[in-house]
Write a protein that holds these residues in place. Structure first.
Motif, PDB file in Angstrom:
ATOM      1  N   SER A   1      30.807  10.560 109.575  1.00 34.59           N
ATOM      2  CA  SER A   1      32.091  10.737 110.271  1.00 34.59           C
ATOM      3  C   SER A   1      32.775  12.034 109.871  1.00 34.59           C
ATOM      4  CB  SER A   1      33.031   9.571 109.959  1.00 34.59           C
ATOM      5  OG  SER A   1      33.383   9.558 108.578  1.00 34.59           O
TER       6      SER A   1
ATOM      7  N   LYS B   1      31.574  18.263 113.752  1.00 32.77           N
ATOM      8  CA  LYS B   1      31.701  17.783 115.141  1.00 32.77           C
ATOM      9  C   LYS B   1      30.863  18.612 116.112  1.00 32.77           C
ATOM     10  CE  LYS B   1      34.885  15.566 112.942  1.00 32.77           C
ATOM     11  NZ  LYS B   1      34.406  14.494 112.066  1.00 32.77           N
TER      12      LYS B   1
ATOM     13  N   ASN C   1      32.147  13.486 119.202  1.00 36.04           N
ATOM     14  CA  ASN C   1      32.958  12.611 118.361  1.00 36.04           C
ATOM     15  C   ASN C   1      31.982  11.822 117.490  1.00 36.04           C
ATOM     16  OD1 ASN C   1      34.665  10.577 117.309  1.00 36.04           O
ATOM     17  ND2 ASN C   1      36.013  10.754 119.093  1.00 36.04           N
TER      18      ASN C   1
ATOM     19  N   ARG D   1      32.516   7.944 116.600  1.00 33.35           N
ATOM     20  CA  ARG D   1      32.419   7.075 117.774  1.00 33.35           C
ATOM     21  C   ARG D   1      30.980   7.012 118.292  1.00 33.35           C
ATOM     22  NH1 ARG D   1      35.858   4.159 119.065  1.00 33.35           N
ATOM     23  NH2 ARG D   1      34.742   3.631 120.965  1.00 33.35           N
TER      24      ARG D   1
ATOM     25  N   ARG E   1      37.915   5.968 111.817  1.00 35.11           N
ATOM     26  CA  ARG E   1      36.629   6.041 112.518  1.00 35.11           C
ATOM     27  C   ARG E   1      36.634   5.468 113.927  1.00 35.11           C
ATOM     28  NH1 ARG E   1      35.990   5.495 107.144  1.00 35.11           N
ATOM     29  NH2 ARG E   1      36.280   3.234 107.198  1.00 35.11           N
TER      30      ARG E   1
ATOM     31  N   ARG F   1      40.245   7.906 115.083  1.00 38.80           N
ATOM     32  CA  ARG F   1      40.064   9.257 114.532  1.00 38.80           C
ATOM     33  C   ARG F   1      41.378   9.924 114.121  1.00 38.80           C
ATOM     34  NH1 ARG F   1      35.132  11.029 114.672  1.00 38.80           N
ATOM     35  NH2 ARG F   1      35.733  11.217 112.486  1.00 38.80           N
TER      36      ARG F   1
END
Length: 535
Positions: free
Chosen positions: A57, A61, A165, A168, A480, A483
């Motif tokens: 996480s 990104k 993301n 996700r 998570r 966000r």
């Protein structure tokens, strides 16, 4: 996931014989669980904390080939990552998006020099749908990235990669694995292995919520625990050697008003030898990353003062307006689980390619790799599982064209329908579109209720997280699922109470439990704020 459902899952875990038990619910573990389930294996996926709670996480990104690997001649790794980039753009269009980058040039030779490298990048992305790079003028760079320092600027290179993301996508991997038949449980810890004639045949696990322990039987066990792979290896064999060479990377988060930009920016040369990115993400801007070798692995790593200072200085060197601590609104740190069996401690130069190790007991460990190649890593891992376990009858991987939850019904203009139906801002409508894709109307219903007045995060989302996305703590939701902890710590703190109240109803918490879990989330938020405010 309702309380009674969790209990029944543990009963199933205890009673059944699994072909494969996967430890670790990050990108690697969840990806492998989906791959194996689609092939027909009976799979259990266990995560000690939450899905993507570790490294998965806390990435930059990006789904990308890795421009910096060009200089290291890692062409195979780049090509593989760019091939996977295209697959994700097709299979999860709501979660993975094209992203234009500016590579600024300040010397006359830099534009043709970088263009040669980017031509190779384009070639390695063969059959991809993203545009090829192009040389751009100083005026075009200023338009694309208004915050950039223009003194000495000669122009730049415009090229495309993708952003996503990460948490996700990870949660959706776990959901998909469950849908395809895998038994999926988080907050579940491996206590010990069970062996027969020196070979692993199962393990003893603990439900960290109830405290109950269970024995699980499995033909093969995979260790995909990221920064904790050595902990699992030592449980198998206390005499084994350590293979992890961990390093920490951090990111600082700012409002878009602080760093105005229409594209991402890549800073190719920094003092610590890493590429640094400035990237628009979820209507904010993130600056990162660092590469700091560390000796201890933490579940919630905090940035070092030196890392914060390095990023502020590096960003300020390239921006027209210097960055200050008061501009930071959030921060996140991740630990790279780099595998170096040879003992190389130079983390910047350890290859990001995957590594599979098979212990004498039969334990299979996977480390290394990167988010961009998680699907191919999972395919390679399950191929090895079938080989080691004599399970070749289960056949080849089927994930290359697997549609993620939310793809059906998704379009790039779905946000307009969301905005019209729910009377939310365009920013919120795009968040909802990109979080849930075609499932958005199923989740929100006809008239969703805001968690707080003026903040467009909704009660129905939290209920969905608890019922369908395995959320079991306040931080699971804030960090998570929503966000928001990664984007704005002040807003995250405001949402802690309403989130805890909804989870309490969904998960059957007593008031004392609710307060305890809310306090835990708030303490983490404050510890993160203290790393850059000094308060």
């Amino acid at each position: 996931m309702q309380k009674h459902d969790r209990k029944s899952r543990f009963e199933k875990l205890k009673e059944e014989q699994f072909d494969l038990l996967i430890l670790g619910g990050g990108a690697t573990g969840a990806g492998a669980a989906l791959d194996a389930s689609l092939r027909g294996l009976k799979v259990a996926l266990l995560e000690k904390s939450d899905f993507s709670a570790g490294t998965s996480s806390r990435s930059t990104k990006l789904i990308h080939g890795g421009v910096r690997y060009l200089a290291q001649f890692h062409f195979k790794l780049i090509h593989e990552a760019l091939t996977e980039r295209q697959r994700l753009l097709e299979n999860a269009p709501h979660l993975v998006k094209p992203l234009p980058f500016i590579l600024p040039t300040y010397k006359l030779y830099e534009k043709p020099y970088y263009s040669i490298g980017m031509t190779m990048y384009d070639i390695l992305a063969w059959k991809g749908d993203l545009p090829s790079h192009k040389r751009v003028s100083k005026e075009e760079v200023e338009k694309d990235f208004p915050a950039l320092q223009t003194k000495g600027l000669t122009g730049g290179i415009l090229y495309y990669d993708s952003q996503f993301n990460d948490a996700r996508l990870n949660v959706n991997l776990a959901r998909a694995a469950s849908k395809e038949g895998a038994l999926v449980l988080n907050q579940t810890e491996l206590l010990s292995f069970q062996k027969k004639d020196g070979k692993i045949v199962g393990g003893k696990v603990k439900d960290l919520l109830s405290g109950e322990t269970y024995n699980v039987k499995a033909k093969i066990i995979v260790n995909a625990t990221g920064p904790w792979v050595d902990d699992i290896r030592l449980k198998d064999d206390p005499r084994t050697y350590r293979v992890l060479s961990p390093s920490q990377g951090i990111h600082l988060v700012f409002k878009k008003e602080t760093i105005p930009c229409n594209t991402a920016l890549i800073i190719p040369k920094t003092k610590d030898g890493r590429v640094v990115f400035i990237i628009p993400w979820e209507d904010h801007v993130i600056l990162g990353t660092t590469d700091t070798p560390i000796h201890e692995v933490s579940q919630d790593p905090l940035p070092l003062e030196s890392e914060v200072e390095f990023l502020l200085q590096t960003g300020s060197d390239y921006l027209s307006k210097p960055l200050q601590r008061k501009d930071i609104i959030s921060v996140f740190s991740g630990i790279r689980p780099l595998i170096s069996p040879e003992g190389n401690q130079d983390t910047k130069n350890i290859s990001r390619e995957e590594v599979i190790l098979v212990s004498p007991s039969g334990l299979i460990t996977m480390g290394g790799g990167k988010w961009s190649t998680y699907r191919k890593m999972a395919e390679d891992l399950i191929d090895r599982v079938l080989k080691e376990g004599g399970l070749e009858e289960f056949g080849a991987s089927r994930t290359a064209k697997y549609a993620f939850p939310g793809k059906v019904g998704y379009s790039e203009n779905l946000y307009k329908e969301i905005q019209k139906m729910y009377k939310v801002t365009e920013v919120s409508a795009k968040r909802l579109q990109n979080f849930y894709g075609g499932e958005v109307f199923i989740i929100l219903g006809k008239k969703p209720t805001p968690l707080l007045k003026g903040i467009e995060y909704f009660q129905e989302e939290v209920e969905w997280f608890a019922k369908e996305e395995f959320a079991l703590t306040v931080t699971d939701v804030l960090a998570r699922r929503f966000r928001i902890q990664f984007l704005d710590l002040k807003v995250s703190a405001k949402l802690a109470t309403p989130v805890s109240q909804i989870l309490a109803k969904q998960l059957g918490w007593k008031e004392s439990q609710r307060k305890e879990k809310e306090t835990t989330a708030l303490e983490l938020i404050e510890s993160l704020r203290a790393t850059y405010t000094g308060k």
